[in-house]
Design a protein around this motif. Structure first.
Motif, PDB file in Angstrom:
ATOM      1  N   ALA A  17     -24.614  23.869 -28.112  1.00 21.63           N
ATOM      2  CA  ALA A  17     -22.951  23.008 -27.650  1.00 21.63           C
ATOM      3  C   ALA A  17     -22.824  22.679 -26.361  1.00 21.63           C
ATOM      4  CB  ALA A  17     -21.852  24.141 -27.624  1.00 21.63           C
ATOM      5  N   TYR A  18     -22.991  23.973 -25.743  1.00 23.70           N
ATOM      6  CA  TYR A  18     -22.821  23.556 -24.109  1.00 23.70           C
ATOM      7  C   TYR A  18     -23.741  22.471 -23.554  1.00 23.70           C
ATOM      8  CZ  TYR A  18     -23.427  23.994 -18.755  1.00 23.70           C
ATOM      9  OH  TYR A  18     -23.059  24.500 -17.686  1.00 23.70           O
ATOM     10  N   SER A  19     -25.198  21.720 -24.489  1.00 26.00           N
ATOM     11  CA  SER A  19     -26.086  20.569 -23.632  1.00 26.00           C
ATOM     12  C   SER A  19     -25.326  19.393 -24.074  1.00 26.00           C
ATOM     13  CB  SER A  19     -27.416  20.908 -24.386  1.00 26.00           C
ATOM     14  OG  SER A  19     -27.441  20.484 -25.967  1.00 26.00           O
ATOM     15  N   LEU A  20     -24.311  19.765 -25.333  1.00 27.26           N
ATOM     16  CA  LEU A  20     -23.899  18.619 -25.556  1.00 27.26           C
ATOM     17  C   LEU A  20     -22.596  18.250 -25.151  1.00 27.26           C
ATOM     18  CD1 LEU A  20     -24.277  18.921 -29.672  1.00 27.26           C
ATOM     19  CD2 LEU A  20     -25.908  17.283 -27.992  1.00 27.26           C
ATOM     20  N   ILE A  21     -21.497  19.100 -24.388  1.00 33.04           N
ATOM     21  CA  ILE A  21     -20.742  19.052 -24.106  1.00 33.04           C
ATOM     22  C   ILE A  21     -20.742  18.636 -22.594  1.00 33.04           C
ATOM     23  CG2 ILE A  21     -17.907  20.344 -23.632  1.00 33.04           C
ATOM     24  CD1 ILE A  21     -18.587  21.358 -26.822  1.00 33.04           C
ATOM     25  N   GLY A  22     -21.550  19.071 -21.838  1.00 36.06           N
ATOM     26  CA  GLY A  22     -21.746  19.391 -20.649  1.00 36.06           C
ATOM     27  C   GLY A  22     -21.433  20.833 -19.927  1.00 36.06           C
ATOM     28  N   SER A  23     -20.831  21.378 -20.228  1.00 38.54           N
ATOM     29  CA  SER A  23     -19.770  22.375 -19.568  1.00 38.54           C
ATOM     30  C   SER A  23     -20.043  23.428 -20.161  1.00 38.54           C
ATOM     31  CB  SER A  23     -18.035  21.383 -18.953  1.00 38.54           C
ATOM     32  OG  SER A  23     -17.615  22.428 -18.891  1.00 38.54           O
ATOM     33  N   GLY A  24     -19.260  25.004 -19.292  1.00 38.61           N
ATOM     34  CA  GLY A  24     -19.110  25.864 -20.125  1.00 38.61           C
ATOM     35  C   GLY A  24     -17.769  26.642 -20.617  1.00 38.61           C
ATOM     36  N   ARG A  25     -16.946  25.357 -20.575  1.00 39.41           N
ATOM     37  CA  ARG A  25     -15.477  25.308 -20.546  1.00 39.41           C
ATOM     38  C   ARG A  25     -14.853  24.152 -21.825  1.00 39.41           C
ATOM     39  NH1 ARG A  25     -10.363  24.709 -18.848  1.00 39.41           N
ATOM     40  NH2 ARG A  25      -8.681  26.878 -19.410  1.00 39.41           N
ATOM     41  N   THR A  26     -14.812  24.146 -22.668  1.00 39.63           N
ATOM     42  CA  THR A  26     -13.927  22.962 -23.144  1.00 39.63           C
ATOM     43  C   THR A  26     -12.247  23.434 -24.220  1.00 39.63           C
ATOM     44  OG1 THR A  26     -14.163  21.524 -24.930  1.00 39.63           O
ATOM     45  CG2 THR A  26     -15.056  23.363 -25.428  1.00 39.63           C
ATOM     46  N   VAL A  27     -11.628  22.095 -23.922  1.00 44.81           N
ATOM     47  CA  VAL A  27      -9.926  22.864 -25.012  1.00 44.81           C
ATOM     48  C   VAL A  27     -10.038  22.409 -25.949  1.00 44.81           C
ATOM     49  CG1 VAL A  27      -7.786  22.426 -24.931  1.00 44.81           C
ATOM     50  CG2 VAL A  27      -9.154  22.554 -22.632  1.00 44.81           C
ATOM     51  N   GLU A  28      -9.661  22.484 -26.916  1.00 45.76           N
ATOM     52  CA  GLU A  28     -10.157  21.740 -28.525  1.00 45.76           C
ATOM     53  C   GLU A  28      -9.063  21.983 -28.956  1.00 45.76           C
ATOM     54  OE1 GLU A  28     -12.790  19.441 -29.179  1.00 45.76           O
ATOM     55  OE2 GLU A  28     -14.320  20.835 -27.452  1.00 45.76           O
ATOM     56  N   ARG A  29      -9.217  21.193 -30.326  1.00 47.59           N
ATOM     57  CA  ARG A  29      -7.912  21.252 -31.081  1.00 47.59           C
ATOM     58  C   ARG A  29      -8.466  22.249 -32.690  1.00 47.59           C
ATOM     59  NH1 ARG A  29      -4.833  15.700 -32.168  1.00 47.59           N
ATOM     60  NH2 ARG A  29      -3.817  16.890 -32.848  1.00 47.59           N
ATOM     61  N   TYR A  30      -7.219  22.659 -32.764  1.00 51.31           N
ATOM     62  CA  TYR A  30      -7.618  23.435 -34.340  1.00 51.31           C
ATOM     63  C   TYR A  30      -6.967  22.877 -35.699  1.00 51.31           C
ATOM     64  CZ  TYR A  30     -10.598  26.800 -31.615  1.00 51.31           C
ATOM     65  OH  TYR A  30     -11.489  27.788 -30.407  1.00 51.31           O
ATOM     66  N   PHE A  31      -7.119  23.984 -37.545  1.00 50.37           N
ATOM     67  CA  PHE A  31      -6.051  23.038 -38.084  1.00 50.37           C
ATOM     68  C   PHE A  31      -6.298  24.578 -38.344  1.00 50.37           C
ATOM     69  CE2 PHE A  31      -2.131  20.930 -38.687  1.00 50.37           C
ATOM     70  CZ  PHE A  31      -2.052  21.422 -40.304  1.00 50.37           C
ATOM     71  N   CYS A  32      -6.265  25.698 -37.881  1.00 50.76           N
ATOM     72  CA  CYS A  32      -6.739  26.569 -39.191  1.00 50.76           C
ATOM     73  C   CYS A  32      -6.335  27.399 -39.443  1.00 50.76           C
ATOM     74  CB  CYS A  32      -8.172  26.348 -38.488  1.00 50.76           C
ATOM     75  SG  CYS A  32      -8.820  27.857 -39.641  1.00 50.76           S
ATOM     76  N   ALA A  33      -6.111  28.727 -40.220  1.00 49.27           N
ATOM     77  CA  ALA A  33      -5.481  30.178 -39.916  1.00 49.27           C
ATOM     78  C   ALA A  33      -6.422  31.299 -40.944  1.00 49.27           C
ATOM     79  CB  ALA A  33      -4.017  29.889 -41.196  1.00 49.27           C
ATOM     80  N   TYR A  34      -7.316  30.491 -40.809  1.00 47.66           N
ATOM     81  CA  TYR A  34      -8.501  31.737 -41.052  1.00 47.66           C
ATOM     82  C   TYR A  34      -9.990  31.655 -39.786  1.00 47.66           C
ATOM     83  CZ  TYR A  34      -6.374  32.436 -45.850  1.00 47.66           C
ATOM     84  OH  TYR A  34      -5.241  32.742 -46.398  1.00 47.66           O
ATOM     85  N   GLY A  35     -10.519  32.678 -39.677  1.00 44.12           N
ATOM     86  CA  GLY A  35     -11.527  33.284 -38.869  1.00 44.12           C
ATOM     87  C   GLY A  35     -12.640  33.559 -39.767  1.00 44.12           C
ATOM     88  N   HIS A  88     -15.943  12.532 -30.167  1.00 45.87           N
ATOM     89  CA  HIS A  88     -16.279  13.827 -29.437  1.00 45.87           C
ATOM     90  C   HIS A  88     -17.344  13.988 -29.219  1.00 45.87           C
ATOM     91  CE1 HIS A  88     -16.600  18.212 -29.356  1.00 45.87           C
ATOM     92  NE2 HIS A  88     -15.252  18.169 -28.990  1.00 45.87           N
ATOM     93  N   PRO A  89     -18.502  14.551 -28.027  1.00 43.75           N
ATOM     94  CA  PRO A  89     -19.979  14.795 -28.059  1.00 43.75           C
ATOM     95  C   PRO A  89     -20.440  15.322 -29.442  1.00 43.75           C
ATOM     96  CG  PRO A  89     -18.286  15.371 -26.208  1.00 43.75           C
ATOM     97  CD  PRO A  89     -17.961  14.691 -27.020  1.00 43.75           C
ATOM     98  N   VAL A  90     -20.340  16.988 -30.210  1.00 45.55           N
ATOM     99  CA  VAL A  90     -20.487  16.624 -31.229  1.00 45.55           C
ATOM    100  C   VAL A  90     -20.646  15.759 -32.252  1.00 45.55           C
ATOM    101  CG1 VAL A  90     -20.060  18.901 -33.032  1.00 45.55           C
ATOM    102  CG2 VAL A  90     -19.861  19.198 -30.319  1.00 45.55           C
ATOM    103  N   VAL A  91     -19.778  15.212 -32.613  1.00 49.39           N
ATOM    104  CA  VAL A  91     -19.438  13.819 -33.732  1.00 49.39           C
ATOM    105  C   VAL A  91     -21.135  13.306 -33.339  1.00 49.39           C
ATOM    106  CG1 VAL A  91     -18.865  12.101 -34.684  1.00 49.39           C
ATOM    107  CG2 VAL A  91     -17.420  14.496 -34.335  1.00 49.39           C
ATOM    108  N   ARG A  92     -20.884  12.837 -32.248  1.00 41.97           N
ATOM    109  CA  ARG A  92     -21.754  12.093 -31.507  1.00 41.97           C
ATOM    110  C   ARG A  92     -23.263  12.347 -31.842  1.00 41.97           C
ATOM    111  NH1 ARG A  92     -20.553  11.229 -26.760  1.00 41.97           N
ATOM    112  NH2 ARG A  92     -19.211   9.838 -27.603  1.00 41.97           N
ATOM    113  N   ALA A  93     -23.468  13.542 -31.871  1.00 44.25           N
ATOM    114  CA  ALA A  93     -24.617  14.570 -31.972  1.00 44.25           C
ATOM    115  C   ALA A  93     -24.911  14.810 -32.952  1.00 44.25           C
ATOM    116  CB  ALA A  93     -24.821  15.865 -30.594  1.00 44.25           C
ATOM    117  N   LEU A  94     -24.512  14.726 -33.826  1.00 43.00           N
ATOM    118  CA  LEU A  94     -24.467  14.861 -35.502  1.00 43.00           C
ATOM    119  C   LEU A  94     -25.196  13.493 -36.046  1.00 43.00           C
ATOM    120  CD1 LEU A  94     -24.285  16.224 -38.123  1.00 43.00           C
ATOM    121  CD2 LEU A  94     -22.649  14.644 -38.760  1.00 43.00           C
ATOM    122  N   ALA A  95     -24.076  11.702 -34.939  1.00 41.81           N
ATOM    123  CA  ALA A  95     -24.375  10.473 -35.928  1.00 41.81           C
ATOM    124  C   ALA A  95     -25.828  10.547 -35.256  1.00 41.81           C
ATOM    125  CB  ALA A  95     -24.001   9.987 -35.207  1.00 41.81           C
TER     126      ALA A  95
END
Length: 244
Positions: free
Chosen positions: A152-170, A222-229
């Motif tokens: 994840a770090y190698s894809l995003i290129g940073s140790g900190r990222t702000v991301e969106r959620y839509f979830c009530a369980y974890g 997003h870098p994660v989606v691009r990496a999957l592709a």
């Protein structure tokens, strides 16, 4: 070097497609952007959770994406698709509900926690691996801190990222057992709770409780989606080179 521009990859979108799920409606935009911006051409097929119950439902695909939209009509189908991707080295991404079910599949089939359950599907479960969050993340943006030696770090290129959620369980229980059996939690929220999981040694296996498909307006994947592709295209190239 693989000529990714000339290779088309088949991707299974596992989930119950609905016009009411924002992330599902975002997928076509992402596919167009991946093709036009990154020259990563994906031939995507929706596989409902019920269809995924079939033996080999996702075999022959170059990637499996367990998309949001839980509770799925068939928990067993989604778990089966994830297991196939994990065991057969098919690139895998699970987001939101896909993250939750990736952990559930691993707990049951690798860690031997046969009774591990998702409280959304089984509210009376005695052993809920996935439980209601104390503070729901629905409609929330949050900081995720990434391990420096992680995918994840190698894809995003940073140790900190702000991301969106839509979830009530974890994830709530058995995290140490999951780690002891090889699953890595490489992204955590500000309370130290897991938000990204990876499987070392797999060609590409990542799951996130946040939803990278909702990043921006869909014109810049997003870098994660691009990496999957990219992993899917590379998998397709390897598959077509294999002798019949």
């Amino acid at each position: 070097m693989t000529d990714t521009a000339a290779q088309i990859a088949r991707v299974a979108l596992v989930g119950d497609r609905s016009p009411n799920v924002v992330s599902h409606m975002r997928v076509p935009l992402l596919l167009d952007a991946l093709a036009s911006r990154d020259r990563l051409v994906l031939d995507a097929y929706w596989i409902s959770s019920e269809e995924a119950e079939g033996v080999g439902a996702v075999r022959g695909f170059d990637a499996v994406w367990a998309v949001p939209g839980s509770p799925y009509r068939s928990e067993a189908g989604v778990l089966s698709a994830i297991r196939t991707a994990r065991e057969e080295g098919i690139p895998f991404l699970g987001t939101c509900g896909g993250f939750q079910h990736a952990l559930l599949e691993y707990a049951r089939n690798v860690c031997g926690l046969a009774d591990a359950a998702h409280a959304e599907n089984d509210p009376e479960a005695e052993d809920p691996l996935i439980a209601p969050l104390a503070c729901s993340l629905v409609g929330h943006e949050g900081v995720v801190t990434l391990e420096p030696d992680s995918l994840a770090y190698s894809l995003i290129g940073s140790g900190r990222t702000v991301e969106r959620y839509f979830c009530a369980y974890g994830p709530a229980r058995h995290l140490d057992t999951l780690r002891a059996h090889g699953l890595r939690f490489t992204g955590h929220d500000e309370d130290g709770l897991p938000r990204v999981a990876e499987l070392p040694g797999h060609p590409f296996f990542m799951a996130s409780l946040f939803q990278p498909e909702l990043s921006g307006d869909g014109s810049r994947p997003h870098p994660v989606v691009r990496a999957l592709a990219r992993a899917a295209v590379e998998h397709a190239a390897r598959r077509t080179r294999q002798p019949a």
